[in-house]
Design a protein around this motif. Structure first.
Motif, PDB file in Angstrom:
ATOM      1  N   LYS A 129       0.795  -1.437  -0.163  1.00 55.91           N
ATOM      2  CA  LYS A 129       0.064  -0.015   0.153  1.00 55.91           C
ATOM      3  C   LYS A 129       0.715   1.399  -0.056  1.00 55.91           C
ATOM      4  N   ASP A 159      -8.549  -0.274  -8.873  1.00 60.45           N
ATOM      5  CA  ASP A 159      -8.526  -0.987  -7.541  1.00 60.45           C
ATOM      6  C   ASP A 159      -8.985  -0.260  -6.567  1.00 60.45           C
ATOM      7  N   PHE A 162      -6.365  -0.117  -3.069  1.00 55.14           N
ATOM      8  CA  PHE A 162      -4.960   0.517  -3.091  1.00 55.14           C
ATOM      9  C   PHE A 162      -5.209   1.930  -3.773  1.00 55.14           C
TER      10      PHE A 162
END
Ligand code: SF4
Length: 233
Positions: A129, A159, A162
């Protein structure tokens, strides 16, 4: 650093998903380069170098993200180093906040055996992350045939976990597609594959699956866990 807004990234992902429905891995990587050149990274678990090779054709010296958890097999680390030397890519070796020894001291020894989800969160998800925060897109090697949890993996998506665009150029590839590409281009493959490990992760959490069983059944065997938390799609 990321320069696009979330709205921009969502719009690019949506348009790409519509325009590149059914596209080849090469076309998906070219689209990635056109839209995110210099602002994307390609993740590899170093099971093989198929995606590394494909990505390096489109962007020589492409950045390759390797999550160095501190628990990898020596063969996997050897694959990482060989891939960099052979394909001329730039490996970004991402490590967790704590070494294994520091984690053993703060969390108790062998967290993976007691709380694998927490161990993966500390050693994989958190460092990933932090790293992905500097990019607008990431490319992964996940394939739909690998597991029921990946059966609907899109080629391109935003996504949510993230906060960037995710491209899965190999999503539609079968095992035969992979082997054909490996044979055709003499691609590096982790030697553990030939030793009977069809799915390779951290050493303490990877076993050889029983003959004929699900290839990923050797991952976290007996732990009621099939994903490390990196891929929600
Ligand atoms: Fe820890 Fe196992 Fe996850 Fe690796 S795969 S981070 S050793 S729980």
């Amino acid at each position: 650093m990321s320069i696009a807004t979330e709205t921009d990234l969502r719009r690019i992902a949506e348009r790409g998903a519509a325009d590149l429905d059914g596209a080849s891995a090469e076309d998906l990587l070219r689209w990635t380069e056109e839209n995110f050149g210099g602002r994307y990274i390609v993740a590899s678990n170093m099971q093989d170098a198929v995606l590394v090779h494909l990505a390096a054709q489109v962007r020589p010296g492409v950045e390759i993200l390797f999550l160095d958890t501190g628990y990898h097999f020596a063969e996997t680390l050897g694959m990482r180093d060989a891939s960099e030397a052979v394909y001329g890519v730039n490996i970004r070796n991402v490590t967790p906040e704590q070494t294994v020894a520091e984690q053993d001291a703060s969390e108790g020894k062998d967290l993976f055996a007691r709380e694998p989800n927490r161990c993966c969160a500390l050693r994989k998800v958190a460092p990933l992350k932090k790293t992905l925060a500097g990019y607008d897109a990431w490319v992964t090697g996940i394939r739909r045939v690998e597991a029921p949890t990946r059966a609907n993996a899109p080629l391109i998506s935003y996504d949510e976990a993230f906060g960037l665009v995710k491209i899965n150029p190999l999503a539609a590839w079968s095992d035969d597609d992979m082997q054909n590409y490996i044979d055709k281009h003499s691609i590096l493959v982790n030697p553990l594959v030939d030793e009977g490990y069809p799915s390779i992760g951290c050493a303490p959490c990877t076993m050889k699956p029983a003959p004929g069983s699900d290839p990923r059944s050797g991952r976290w065997a007996g732990k009621n866990k099939i994903e490390c938390g990196l891929h929600s799609t």
